[in-house]
Design a protein around this motif. Sequence first.
Motif, short mmCIF file in Angstrom:
data_model
loop_
_atom_site.label_atom_id
_atom_site.label_comp_id
_atom_site.label_asym_id
_atom_site.label_seq_id
_atom_site.Cartn_x
_atom_site.Cartn_y
_atom_site.Cartn_z
N LEU A 1 4.73 -7.54 -9.09
CA LEU A 1 3.86 -7.11 -10.18
C LEU A 1 2.48 -6.76 -9.64
O LEU A 1 1.87 -5.76 -10.02
CB LEU A 1 3.76 -8.22 -11.23
CG LEU A 1 5.02 -8.37 -12.11
CD1 LEU A 1 5.03 -9.70 -12.82
CD2 LEU A 1 5.11 -7.24 -13.12
N ASP A 2 1.98 -7.60 -8.72
CA ASP A 2 0.66 -7.32 -8.14
C ASP A 2 0.65 -5.96 -7.46
O ASP A 2 -0.31 -5.22 -7.53
CB ASP A 2 0.28 -8.41 -7.13
CG ASP A 2 -0.05 -9.72 -7.82
OD1 ASP A 2 -0.25 -9.70 -9.05
OD2 ASP A 2 -0.09 -10.77 -7.15
N ARG B 1 1.02 -1.24 -13.14
CA ARG B 1 -0.20 -0.48 -13.44
C ARG B 1 -0.23 -0.12 -14.92
O ARG B 1 0.22 0.98 -15.31
CB ARG B 1 -0.23 0.83 -12.62
CG ARG B 1 -0.27 0.65 -11.12
CD ARG B 1 -1.67 0.30 -10.63
NE ARG B 1 -1.65 0.07 -9.19
CZ ARG B 1 -1.33 -1.10 -8.61
NH1 ARG B 1 -1.00 -2.14 -9.36
NH2 ARG B 1 -1.34 -1.23 -7.30
N PRO B 2 -0.70 -1.02 -15.77
CA PRO B 2 -0.72 -0.69 -17.20
C PRO B 2 -1.72 0.43 -17.48
O PRO B 2 -2.74 0.53 -16.79
CB PRO B 2 -1.17 -2.00 -17.85
CG PRO B 2 -1.90 -2.72 -16.78
CD PRO B 2 -1.31 -2.30 -15.47
N ALA B 3 -1.40 1.24 -18.45
CA ALA B 3 -2.34 2.29 -18.85
C ALA B 3 -3.58 1.61 -19.41
O ALA B 3 -3.49 0.64 -20.15
CB ALA B 3 -1.70 3.19 -19.90
N ALA B 4 -4.74 2.10 -19.04
CA ALA B 4 -5.98 1.44 -19.44
C ALA B 4 -6.15 1.48 -20.95
O ALA B 4 -5.69 2.39 -21.61
CB ALA B 4 -7.17 2.13 -18.77
N VAL C 1 7.88 0.29 -17.00
CA VAL C 1 7.71 -1.13 -17.31
C VAL C 1 6.23 -1.45 -17.51
O VAL C 1 5.88 -2.42 -18.17
CB VAL C 1 8.33 -2.09 -16.26
CG1 VAL C 1 9.83 -1.94 -16.23
CG2 VAL C 1 7.73 -1.88 -14.90
N SER C 2 5.36 -0.61 -16.97
CA SER C 2 3.93 -0.84 -17.16
C SER C 2 3.49 -0.59 -18.60
O SER C 2 2.37 -0.92 -18.98
CB SER C 2 3.12 0.02 -16.19
OG SER C 2 3.38 -0.36 -14.86
N ILE C 3 4.38 0.00 -19.40
CA ILE C 3 4.09 0.14 -20.83
C ILE C 3 4.09 -1.24 -21.50
O ILE C 3 3.39 -1.47 -22.48
CB ILE C 3 5.16 1.05 -21.49
CG1 ILE C 3 5.05 2.47 -20.94
CG2 ILE C 3 5.01 1.06 -23.01
CD1 ILE C 3 6.17 3.39 -21.39
N LEU C 4 4.86 -2.17 -20.92
CA LEU C 4 5.03 -3.50 -21.52
C LEU C 4 3.98 -4.47 -20.98
O LEU C 4 3.50 -4.29 -19.86
CB LEU C 4 6.44 -4.03 -21.21
CG LEU C 4 7.58 -3.16 -21.74
CD1 LEU C 4 8.91 -3.62 -21.16
CD2 LEU C 4 7.62 -3.20 -23.25
N LYS D 1 5.60 -1.91 -28.56
CA LYS D 1 5.54 -1.45 -27.17
C LYS D 1 6.94 -1.24 -26.61
O LYS D 1 7.18 -0.32 -25.83
CB LYS D 1 4.77 -2.46 -26.32
CG LYS D 1 3.28 -2.39 -26.62
CD LYS D 1 2.48 -3.18 -25.63
CE LYS D 1 1.00 -2.87 -25.84
NZ LYS D 1 0.14 -3.99 -25.51
N TYR D 2 7.87 -2.10 -27.02
CA TYR D 2 9.25 -1.91 -26.58
C TYR D 2 9.81 -0.58 -27.08
O TYR D 2 10.53 0.12 -26.37
CB TYR D 2 10.13 -3.07 -27.04
CG TYR D 2 10.17 -4.21 -26.04
CD1 TYR D 2 10.93 -4.11 -24.87
CD2 TYR D 2 9.45 -5.38 -26.24
CE1 TYR D 2 10.97 -5.13 -23.94
CE2 TYR D 2 9.47 -6.41 -25.31
CZ TYR D 2 10.23 -6.28 -24.17
OH TYR D 2 10.27 -7.30 -23.24
#
Lengths: 588, 472
Positions: free
Chosen positions: B464-465, B469-472, B448-451, B414-415
């Motif tokens: 963060l809240d 938004r991480p990709a589903a 950063v939402s990739i991580l 992921k990095y």
Amino acid sequence: MTDAIGVVSRVNGPVVHARGSMQVRMGELVGVGEDHLVGEVIGLNNDIMTIQVYEETSGLTPGSPVFGTGAPLSVELAPGLLGGIFDGIQRPLTVIEAKFGEFINRGIQLPSLDREKKWHFVPSAAVGDSLEGGATLGSVQETILVNTKTMLPPDVKGRLAWLAPEGDYTIEETIARLDDAGQQREVSMLQRWPVRFPRPIKERLEKNTPLITGQRILDSFFPIVKGGTAAIPGGFGTGKTITQHQIAKWADADIVVYIGCGERGNEITEVLQEFPKLIDPRNGRPLIERTVIIANTSNMQVAARDASIYTGITMAEYFRDMGFAVAIMADSTSRWAEAMREISGRLGEMPAQEGYPAYLSSRLAEFYERAGRTRNLNDTEGSVTVIGAVSPPGGDFSEPVTQLTKQYTRVFWALDKSLAAARHFPSINWLTSYSEYIDSVSNWWRSHTNQDWRSIRARAMELLTEEDHLNQIVRLVGPDALPDEQRLVLETAHLLTTGFLQQNALDPVDTYAFPEKQIAMLKLILRFHERAEAIVKHGAVITDVQKLPVIHDLLRMKADVPNDNLALLDKIGQDLEEQMDKLEARYK
Amino acid sequence: MSMTRTGGKIVRGLSKVEGPLVVVEGIGTAGFDEIVEVTDPSGQKRLGKVLEAAEDFAVLEIFSGTSGLSLQDTQVMFLGEPLHIPVSTEMLGRVFNSLGQPIDGYPAPLADKFNDINGQVINPVSRLYPEEYLATGVSAIDALNTLVIGQKLPIFTGAGLPHDRLAAQIVRQASIGQPVGEDGGADIGNFSIIFAAMGVKHDVATFFQEEFTRSGAFGRVAMFLNLADDPAIERLLTPRAALTLAEYLAFERGQHVLVVMLDLTNYCEALRQISNKRGEVPARKGFPGYMYSDLASLYERTGKIRNTPGSVTQIPILTMPNDDITHPVPDVSGYITEGQIVLSRGLYQQDVYPPISVLPSLSRLMKDGIGKDKTRGDHPNLASQLYAAYAHVQDVRSLASVIGEDELTEIDQKYLAFGRAFEKRFLNQDYNENRSIETTLNLGWELVSILPRNELIRLSKEQLDQYYRPAA
């Protein structure tokens, strides 16, 4: 400054030659030209004197007069220093602004300290007593935070014939009369001291109390003692100035003397803007009340950098003589060394290494040797701690200034460019830094925290050293190739470096950590390692350990646990034990 | 416009000429640093200054070189003061040489006054700490190395890298920064721009001139040009003349002034040339020991002072010889300036524009120019997280080059994805793309939402809240 004692014969930047009196003395302060530019005699050869001028010499012509003062370059020592900002030759920058505007002109002659202001003097010496030099006459509440002593100059002694009653006096008014074997001496609060001579003391004392800075890597890993010496070398952008600022802000010194020597104007402005607002966590008063600032920025006259270092250390000694613990920060000593190099070059001296004069070594030694913990002439005990920043060209520590400074200091906080690039601050490398005071401060830690700091520190260092070794393998084969016990070492080392050593100066909680918090944090991390190691030995896989929620708490505790609520650390400790118990149960 | 406002002592004949240096005897009272006007046998005049003044001789530095001077028939007039140049607001929109004389074919603008090109030292007490950010519309700068009004932030570059385009883009897009959610920002009329070129190729000077004209900025630009084939010694004056006008506009006329200086490495080489001719003991690589003080006398002419709304912001550009950041010129500069923007050849070869290498880059004044009420509350932590994550990407990449990408842990994979997105989407932007600070920060959150969330320890729970938004 009235008598012309010579005539300028040659001008080469800050170095001026003059022909004249054979009575002028080495080190004498002189006024050069009609503007009375401040200069110091640094060489005599028959009727030619060599003068180092502390102001811009643009426009100075041969034939201009040189005026003598009969006195060496000195500083004024009296109430009014604290909270003040001065240039390298102790001219008051705030007064200069009020009188001359935003730009500094040449030939400004102003008294360093306010002559009009009245200070409330409280006498304490007894009339009739026989007083030695340096004896205490009384005191002045100089700022709300600091009560300064009024002392006899070191070279004045005698029977106290009269002492002023409690009341308000200017620094020049007579507050005491002494009878020294029939000779009458009048004393005011103001004394002058030649900057190139250390102020006398009775004896040097042992140093075993740490200067607590609230910076974890300094206090817990590479401590400095009150009266000790430290060097902070680092390439540009590695955080020398921030580290110096952090120490100036949070160190448990009574007095801080901050010398901006050949550095950026905006940095001085930052200190000036921040310190009146910052509150000392130990006494609730603004930090500026215990601070003296010497500002000689990089675009100010180069020779005055040399003066700024001596001006600062002399002030520090004056406060030490009152029994205070004084910390002095010099940022950066490399600019001072470069000033010596420039003057030396203009004098045509034979250079030693990299163009620096051969006497660089002895100048640095003399400066750092003025640090120490001492019994003063008036039997108080004080200390001067010297912390010098070094700016090695190209970040290369093998250059002369870093190497020579290493010889005369006992703590070495090596700033590391790769840590800085990863925004790991303070970017002090834990493998190449050292402190020679570990043994000296062990007892202090034991008596103040009831903890065996010495062995806790040793265990943490051991893990960090092992991590470095393991990382060399990881770089070749990846972490998966390591057995889980060794991967656990990497995990714990990560907690140490990120959760403990890394410290955010801008975070309101993290910026300063009490010693109690520091040692409790270290113990938690080591406890984590101890428990996890046992469990891994029982066959748990490292990924199970890595998934424990407490790891996140251990990484965040530096900023989540305030100094005044250390009970939160106990809570993390309980969580740690519970989570480990659970994990252990699965492998038993 | 005349340089010879005060007539002075005249000496006929020189006793020595060596390179750009001249020794004259028998003057008695030449002032240190004063300006001289030298008339050669054919009647041509040129300027110089006194480097060393003694009773029986003076050493002079001749700005436009000494060729054509003779020992016997040359005349030297001492003007009795350091070099002054005319300054006025009418100098905007014009092109000058290093002495402040117009070279664009139009008559000299009316001088408001004459100022000493050495400037004066700002009392540190009188400075205002810079804490208002300057929006450049370039993500890598605005988010990670924020430029603050009154800051000196150089671009460290290498030969062949697109520093000229980046500088032109910054100049075109620069505006006073506004917090996210507030209007304004595009108030481009605020800035005057002073451009100082030292030893720069004709093509480069033309590029900037055309860029300024194309973007309609030329009316608020003053250019001071010393081109590659102009006398090297004059380079020592170019930035001083430019900064003298900048200070006048900022501190006497209340304007915000952005000074772009290019290329400081050429300047330092001229400094070395003089030092060498004088037989001075060099420090590193032949550069004089006083190069630090000399560069400080340029870079420190930046900032804001009390009692005036104006400011001077500097973007000096310097080429690192052989891309070496430890070379004395970038090294000494880095110690004086308030950070640096470093361009990377590696990124440029991967077609990333602007190829800003963020890890060695730094803006020292950023911390006080960003955050709540300045940009947005999450900005400081987000920048710190982006830095930390991208630093880790470098470790992962070197590991991947040994064991192969497939062998990496899931998190490290992921990095790698983060690293690619960071370079291709965040750093990379069009030469004409002006990103708002909000767009830039939101893009940062996308990255950063990739991580995984628990990797993001530099961001607070609340942040963060709100933004993670991480990709589903």
